[in-house]
Design a protein around this motif. Structure first.
Motif, PDB file in Angstrom:
ATOM      1  N   ALA A  65      -7.669   6.182  -1.815  1.00 23.38           N
ATOM      2  CA  ALA A  65      -7.907   6.872  -0.550  1.00 23.38           C
ATOM      3  C   ALA A  65      -7.950   5.881   0.603  1.00 23.38           C
ATOM      4  O   ALA A  65      -7.494   6.175   1.714  1.00 23.38           O
ATOM      5  CB  ALA A  65      -9.214   7.660  -0.633  1.00 23.38           C
ATOM      6  N   ALA A  66      -8.475   4.691   0.348  1.00 19.72           N
ATOM      7  CA  ALA A  66      -8.537   3.667   1.389  1.00 19.72           C
ATOM      8  C   ALA A  66      -7.136   3.224   1.812  1.00 19.72           C
ATOM      9  O   ALA A  66      -6.880   2.963   2.997  1.00 19.72           O
ATOM     10  CB  ALA A  66      -9.342   2.465   0.900  1.00 19.72           C
ATOM     11  N   GLN A  67      -6.207   3.138   0.867  1.00 19.57           N
ATOM     12  CA  GLN A  67      -4.843   2.756   1.206  1.00 19.57           C
ATOM     13  C   GLN A  67      -4.154   3.811   2.063  1.00 19.57           C
ATOM     14  O   GLN A  67      -3.420   3.486   2.998  1.00 19.57           O
ATOM     15  CB  GLN A  67      -4.036   2.503  -0.069  1.00 19.57           C
ATOM     16  CG  GLN A  67      -4.371   1.201  -0.766  1.00 19.57           C
ATOM     17  CD  GLN A  67      -3.632   1.035  -2.079  1.00 19.57           C
ATOM     18  OE1 GLN A  67      -3.464   1.986  -2.841  1.00 19.57           O
ATOM     19  NE2 GLN A  67      -3.186  -0.185  -2.350  1.00 19.57           N
ATOM     20  N   ILE A  68      -4.409   5.070   1.758  1.00 16.95           N
ATOM     21  CA  ILE A  68      -3.835   6.132   2.591  1.00 16.95           C
ATOM     22  C   ILE A  68      -4.413   6.061   4.001  1.00 16.95           C
ATOM     23  O   ILE A  68      -3.696   6.205   4.996  1.00 16.95           O
ATOM     24  CB  ILE A  68      -4.081   7.506   1.945  1.00 16.95           C
ATOM     25  CG1 ILE A  68      -3.237   7.621   0.676  1.00 16.95           C
ATOM     26  CG2 ILE A  68      -3.744   8.635   2.922  1.00 16.95           C
ATOM     27  CD1 ILE A  68      -3.396   8.908  -0.068  1.00 16.95           C
ATOM     28  N   GLY A  69      -5.711   5.798   4.106  1.00 18.96           N
ATOM     29  CA  GLY A  69      -6.316   5.621   5.420  1.00 18.96           C
ATOM     30  C   GLY A  69      -5.719   4.441   6.167  1.00 18.96           C
ATOM     31  O   GLY A  69      -5.472   4.510   7.384  1.00 18.96           O
ATOM     32  N   GLU A  70      -5.477   3.357   5.455  1.00 15.16           N
ATOM     33  CA  GLU A  70      -4.874   2.165   6.067  1.00 15.16           C
ATOM     34  C   GLU A  70      -3.459   2.471   6.570  1.00 15.16           C
ATOM     35  O   GLU A  70      -3.067   2.048   7.654  1.00 15.16           O
ATOM     36  CB  GLU A  70      -4.828   1.036   5.040  1.00 15.16           C
ATOM     37  CG  GLU A  70      -4.199  -0.250   5.546  1.00 15.16           C
ATOM     38  CD  GLU A  70      -4.100  -1.310   4.463  1.00 15.16           C
ATOM     39  OE1 GLU A  70      -3.318  -2.268   4.637  1.00 15.16           O
ATOM     40  OE2 GLU A  70      -4.797  -1.180   3.426  1.00 15.16           O
ATOM     41  N   ALA A  71      -2.706   3.221   5.767  1.00 12.91           N
ATOM     42  CA  ALA A  71      -1.337   3.550   6.144  1.00 12.91           C
ATOM     43  C   ALA A  71      -1.296   4.413   7.399  1.00 12.91           C
ATOM     44  O   ALA A  71      -0.529   4.138   8.338  1.00 12.91           O
ATOM     45  CB  ALA A  71      -0.643   4.266   4.991  1.00 12.91           C
ATOM     46  N   ILE A  72      -2.125   5.456   7.445  1.00 10.31           N
ATOM     47  CA  ILE A  72      -2.087   6.366   8.588  1.00 10.31           C
ATOM     48  C   ILE A  72      -2.614   5.676   9.849  1.00 10.31           C
ATOM     49  O   ILE A  72      -2.162   5.947  10.961  1.00 10.31           O
ATOM     50  CB  ILE A  72      -2.864   7.666   8.282  1.00 10.31           C
ATOM     51  CG1 ILE A  72      -2.301   8.822   9.119  1.00 10.31           C
ATOM     52  CG2 ILE A  72      -4.340   7.514   8.474  1.00 10.31           C
ATOM     53  CD1 ILE A  72      -0.921   9.275   8.732  1.00 10.31           C
ATOM     54  N   ALA A  73      -3.556   4.737   9.688  1.00 15.02           N
ATOM     55  CA  ALA A  73      -4.081   4.005  10.847  1.00 15.02           C
ATOM     56  C   ALA A  73      -3.053   3.040  11.424  1.00 15.02           C
ATOM     57  O   ALA A  73      -3.093   2.715  12.616  1.00 15.02           O
ATOM     58  CB  ALA A  73      -5.349   3.244  10.444  1.00 15.02           C
ATOM     59  N   ALA A  74      -2.123   2.575  10.587  1.00 17.17           N
ATOM     60  CA  ALA A  74      -1.119   1.626  11.052  1.00 17.17           C
ATOM     61  C   ALA A  74      -0.015   2.288  11.861  1.00 17.17           C
ATOM     62  O   ALA A  74       0.726   1.604  12.582  1.00 17.17           O
ATOM     63  CB  ALA A  74      -0.512   0.900   9.850  1.00 17.17           C
ATOM     64  N   LEU A  75       0.116   3.613  11.757  1.00 20.79           N
ATOM     65  CA  LEU A  75       1.255   4.287  12.376  1.00 20.79           C
ATOM     66  C   LEU A  75       1.210   4.365  13.909  1.00 20.79           C
ATOM     67  O   LEU A  75       2.203   4.006  14.566  1.00 20.79           O
ATOM     68  CB  LEU A  75       1.413   5.678  11.764  1.00 20.79           C
ATOM     69  CG  LEU A  75       2.621   6.500  12.220  1.00 20.79           C
ATOM     70  CD1 LEU A  75       3.908   5.712  12.062  1.00 20.79           C
ATOM     71  CD2 LEU A  75       2.691   7.807  11.437  1.00 20.79           C
TER      72      LEU A  75
END
Length: 277
Positions: free
Chosen positions: A135-145
């Motif tokens: 879940a943390a990786q998905i959060g990291e991905a969406i925050a990078a966009l």
């Protein structure tokens, strides 16, 4: 080439005051996708990353099965718009003639020209199992966009599709006035660079409708994350194609609608898996 962003004069009205100035807005251009001299589609699109668009659209429409079916590509600019001309090998060209349809697509239209209800709701391609994410990786991905949306920073008027991969971060972002076009551009880029779509996450800034799931499935990406909500048909299509669909992704979390087994949530994993099949 036509600039993807233009500056136009405008009057700003705020708090009873009127001020002159300029506003950066996205260009919208008629883009014809032509296979072996025959126009397959005319879409309104942002004139950027057009070769990616030509390849990606041809792949997600099933006109080509891989880039090896394309012998050459060129982009030509005219007063009326742009033509992306792809020349296919003899075998693929024959198959295209047998199933050719012409589309006139306004901004945001993903199913114009479909000739039957069956084609509009055709099952999506099954995706490979791929890898899992926390879940943390998905959060990291969406925050990078958001920081990577260059055109949207200028215009506040375009959609984005992106690909995030552990270890590499955000490897590609494509933007367009049409959300389908942005995803097609991303598909084309990933195909041209040989990126394994099963090893990362497709990110969307738009809502998730059926054709966005269908295009993601054609790419072979098992995980799709969007900032907006999905439609009910998109959820059913993602379920049938094996795609893990997460949406309404924000800084503080996201919602998972299908195939949660690819996401590691933590302690309550078993109960959560039972709740969303």
């Amino acid at each position: 080439m036509i600039a993807p962003v233009v500056r136009v004069p405008r009057l700003a009205v705020k708090a009873g005051e009127v001020r002159p100035g300029e506003r950066a807005i996205p260009e919208e251009t008629a883009v014809a996708i032509v296979h072996n001299g025959s126009t397959y589609a005319v879409m309104m699109a942002t004139p950027a990353d057009l070769e990616d668009f030509g390849y990606g659209f041809s792949l997600t429409e099933g006109v080509v099965g891989s880039l090896s079916d394309v012998e050459s590509i060129e982009t030509l600019e005219f007063d009326e718009g742009v033509e992306i001309r792809l020349w296919l090998n003899e075998e693929r060209a024959g198959q295209m003639v047998a199933r050719r349809r012409q589309i006139a697509g306004p901004t945001g239209c993903g199913l114009c020209g479909v000739e039957s209800l069956e084609l509009a709701t055709k099952p999506a391609k099954l995706v490979p199992e791929g890898r899992s994410f926390t879940a943390a990786q998905i959060g990291e991905a969406i925050a990078a966009l958001p920081p990577a949306q260059r055109l949207n920073h200028e215009t506040r008027a375009v959609h984005a599709a992106a690909f995030w991969q552990p270890g590499d971060g955000l490897v590609a972002v494509r933007e367009d006035v049409g959300r389908h076009n942005a995803l097609d551009k991303l598909v084309g880029h990933l195909a041209r660079t040989g990126r394994d779509a099963a090893a990362g996450i497709v990110l969307l800034t738009s809502r998730v409708s059926i054709e966005m799931v269908q295009k993601t499935a054609m790419l072979g990406a098992p995980v799709l994350v969007a900032v907006s909500a999905p439609t009910a048909l998109a959820v059913r299509t993602a379920e049938a194609s094996g795609i893990t669909l997460a949406a309404i992704a924000r800084d503080d979390g996201f919602e998972v609608f299908t195939h949660p087994h690819r996401i590691a949530f933590g302690g309550a994993q078993t109960e959560l898996m039972a709740h969303v099949g």
